[in-house]
Design a protein around this motif. Structure first.
Motif, short mmCIF file in Angstrom:
data_model
loop_
_atom_site.label_atom_id
_atom_site.label_comp_id
_atom_site.label_asym_id
_atom_site.label_seq_id
_atom_site.Cartn_x
_atom_site.Cartn_y
_atom_site.Cartn_z
N VAL A 63 0.84 -1.19 0.00
CA VAL A 63 0.00 0.00 0.00
C VAL A 63 0.88 1.24 0.00
O VAL A 63 1.70 1.44 0.92
N ASN A 64 0.69 2.07 -1.01
CA ASN A 64 1.46 3.30 -1.16
C ASN A 64 0.74 4.43 -0.44
O ASN A 64 -0.26 4.97 -0.94
N LEU A 65 1.23 4.80 0.73
CA LEU A 65 0.60 5.85 1.52
C LEU A 65 0.67 7.20 0.82
O LEU A 65 -0.24 8.03 0.97
N SER A 66 1.72 7.42 0.05
CA SER A 66 1.83 8.69 -0.67
C SER A 66 0.74 8.82 -1.73
O SER A 66 0.25 9.92 -1.99
N VAL A 86 -3.67 -11.82 4.31
CA VAL A 86 -2.82 -11.11 3.36
C VAL A 86 -2.08 -10.02 4.13
O VAL A 86 -2.68 -9.09 4.66
N ALA A 87 -0.76 -10.15 4.20
CA ALA A 87 0.02 -9.15 4.91
C ALA A 87 -0.06 -7.81 4.19
O ALA A 87 -0.14 -7.75 2.95
N ARG A 88 -0.06 -6.74 4.96
CA ARG A 88 0.00 -5.39 4.39
C ARG A 88 1.39 -4.83 4.62
O ARG A 88 1.93 -4.92 5.73
N GLU A 89 1.94 -4.26 3.59
CA GLU A 89 3.25 -3.62 3.67
C GLU A 89 3.09 -2.19 3.18
O GLU A 89 2.60 -1.96 2.07
N TYR A 90 3.51 -1.24 3.99
CA TYR A 90 3.30 0.17 3.66
C TYR A 90 4.59 0.81 3.18
O TYR A 90 5.69 0.51 3.67
N GLN A 121 9.60 3.87 -0.89
CA GLN A 121 10.49 4.03 0.25
C GLN A 121 9.74 3.68 1.53
O GLN A 121 8.54 3.89 1.64
N ALA A 122 10.47 3.17 2.49
CA ALA A 122 9.86 2.83 3.77
C ALA A 122 9.28 4.09 4.42
O ALA A 122 9.91 5.16 4.35
N PRO A 123 8.12 4.01 5.03
CA PRO A 123 7.57 5.19 5.72
C PRO A 123 8.55 5.76 6.72
O PRO A 123 9.20 5.03 7.47
N GLY A 124 8.69 7.08 6.71
CA GLY A 124 9.58 7.73 7.65
C GLY A 124 11.01 7.84 7.17
O GLY A 124 11.85 8.48 7.81
N SER A 125 11.31 7.20 6.02
CA SER A 125 12.71 7.24 5.53
C SER A 125 12.95 8.52 4.73
O SER A 125 12.04 9.21 4.35
#
Length: 374
Positions: free
Chosen positions: A7-10, A361-365, A370-374
Motif C-alpha cells: 500500500v502506497n501511503l503517498s 494477506v500481509a499489508r506492507e506500507y 520508500q519505507a515510511p519515515g525514511s
C-alpha cells in the motif's frame, strides 16, 4: 511471503489532496471503514490526514475506538452507521460524533447524561438508515438542539445512484436534501451539511455543501468503476504473490477441485498460493488473470481456499519458475491489472475486490517505494 498487499501511503495522500481541490472550501472527511477498504484503517487514516482531510469516518463504534487509538485525540471521527446502546458507549468513549435519525434515539441520548456530538440523517432515497419523513428529521434536529448535553453538528444524507452517471434519481435526492437542510442551516447557524461520497464529489459541485465524504476514491479506485487514471487517481494497493509450483499438464489432465479446467493441449500450470481464504474470490474460477514477467496469464481451474492455478502455456514462449513474482492487482512491466479489471470479470465492484482481502494477506506500507519515515 505467500500473499502481500503493498500500500502506497503517498498515493492516498495525493488522492485526498486531489479530491480536496475538487471541492474548494469544503472540509474533507475521509472514509476509512472496513479496514480502509482493505488498505488498513489506521494507516490509511493517517495518510488521508496528511493529504488534507480533517475528519475521518467509520461505520462502527469499534472501528472508532481502534481509529482513535491510532490517530490520536485531535481528529474528528464520525460514526456513520447504527449503534446499539452498548456500542454507543464505545463510540462516545472514543470521542466520536454519532448519527441519529429518530426523536426517541435523540431523547435517549440526551437522557443518558453524557455529552455527544450529533449528525442528523435524512433518508433522501437510499432507503436504509435515516428517516424519510422530513418533518420527523426536523423534529430530531430540534430535539438535539434543545438538549443541553448534545451538540448539533450536522445534517446529512447519502446518495443511492451517484455512481450511475446520467440517472435522474441523483438529482431528485439532491433536491430533496437541499429543500430540507438549507432552511435548517438558517435556523441553526454553524450547522454543517454533508452528502457527497466519492462519486458525487466528482460528479456535481452542487452536492459538496460544507463537507465531502470521499471513500473509494482516496484509495485510487474509480467510483464509476472505469479507469482511475481518467479521474487523476492513483491506485494505492498492489497485490502480489509468487509461483509456488510449476508442472506440465498433458491433454486430459486437470487442475483444481471439480476438474473445471482440463487441458486441451499440452501446457504448463503454475500454482500461486493465494485463494478465497485470502479474499481472492472463488468467482474468478476460469475468469481471472495475473501478470507474470510482465505478461497476462489466464487463471484456470477452481479458485480454492489457499491456491490458484494459471495456464502459463497459453502464452507462447513464456516460462515460469518457482519463486517468480506474480501480480494480481497492479503493474508489472508495461502491463497493468486494476481492481476495476478484476471486478468487471466477475460482475462486481472495485470496492469488493480490495475490501475482501483478509487479514491473512500481509499489508506492507511504503511511500513511493520508500519505507515510511525514511
Amino acid at each position: 511471503m505467500r500473499a502481500l498487499a503493498r500500500v502506497n501511503l503517498s498515493a492516498i495522500e495525493r488522492n485526498v489532496a486531489r479530491l480536496a481541490r475538487e471541492a474548494p472550501g469544503c472540509a474533507v472527511c475521509a472514509v476509512v471503514k472496513a479496514e480502509g477498504y482493505g488498505h488498513g484503517m489506521v494507516a490509511a487514516g493517517r495518510a488521508a490526514l496528511a493529504g488534507g482531510a480533517t475528519w475521518l469516518a467509520v461505520a462502527t463504534a469499534e472501528e472508532a475506538r481502534e481509529l482513535r487509538a491510532g490517530v490520536g485525540d485531535n481528529v474528528r471521527i464520525l460514526v456513520l452507521g447504527a449503534v446499539s446502546d452498548a456500542e454507543l458507549v464505545v463510540a462516545l468513549d472514543a470521542d466520536a460524533d454519532v448519527s441519529v435519525w429518530s426523536v426517541e434515539r435523540a431523547q435517549a441520548l440526551a437522557d443518558g447524561g453524557r455529552g455527544a456530538r450529533v449528525h442528523v440523517k435524512l433518508d433522501s432515497g437510499l432507503g436504509r438508515l435515516g428517516t424519510r419523513d422530513t418533518a420527523e428529521a426536523t423534529a430530531v434536529v430540534d430535539a438535539v438542539a434543545a438538549a443541553e448535553n448534545l451538540e448539533l453538528v450536522a445534517a446529512w444524507t447519502h446518495f443511492a445512484t451517484a455512481d450511475e452517471r446520467g440517472d435522474q434519481f441523483f438529482g431528485e435526492q439532491l433536491a430533496r436534501f437541499k429543500a430540507w437542510a438549507e432552511p435548517l442551516r438558517a435556523a441553526h447557524p454553524g450547522l454543517l451539511l454533508h452528502a457527497a461520497n466519492s462519486a458525487a464529489l466528482l460528479r456535481d459541485p452542487a452536492s459538496h455543501f460544507d463537507l465531502v465524504r470521499p471513500g473509494v476514491a482516496i484509495y485510487g479506485l474509480d467510483p464509476f468503476g472505469d479507469d482511475p487514471a481518467q479521474r487523476d487517481l492513483e491506485p494505492a494497493l498492489e497485490l502480489v504473490s509468487y509461483v509456488a509450483a510449476v508442472k506440465p499438464a498433458d491433454v486430459g489432465e486437470s487442475a483444481g477441485y471439480g476438474r473445471r479446467f482440463v487441458a486441451q493441449r499440452p501446457t504448463t500450470i503454475a500454482t500461486v498460493p493465494i485463494g478465497y481464504g485470502d479474499g481472492w474470490r472463488r468467482a474468478l474460477t476460469n475468469r481471472g488473470e495475473a501478470l507474470l514477467h510482465g505478461t497476462k496469464v489466464p487463471l484456470v481451474g477452481t479458485v480454492s481456499m489457499d491456491n490458484v492455478t494459471f495456464d502459463v502455456g497459453a502464452v507462447a514462449g513464456l516460462e515460469a519458475h518457482v519463486g517468480d513474482a506474480v501480480v494480481l492487482v497492479g503493474a508489472q512491466g508495461a502491463e497493468q491489472i486494476t481492481a476495476e479489471d478484476v471486478a468487471r470479470s466477475i460482475d462486481t465492484i472495485n470496492y469488493e475486490i480490495t475490501t475482501a482481502l483478509t487479514a491473512r494477506v500481509a499489508r506492507e506500507y511504503h511511500r513511493d517505494g520508500q519505507a515510511p519515515g525514511s
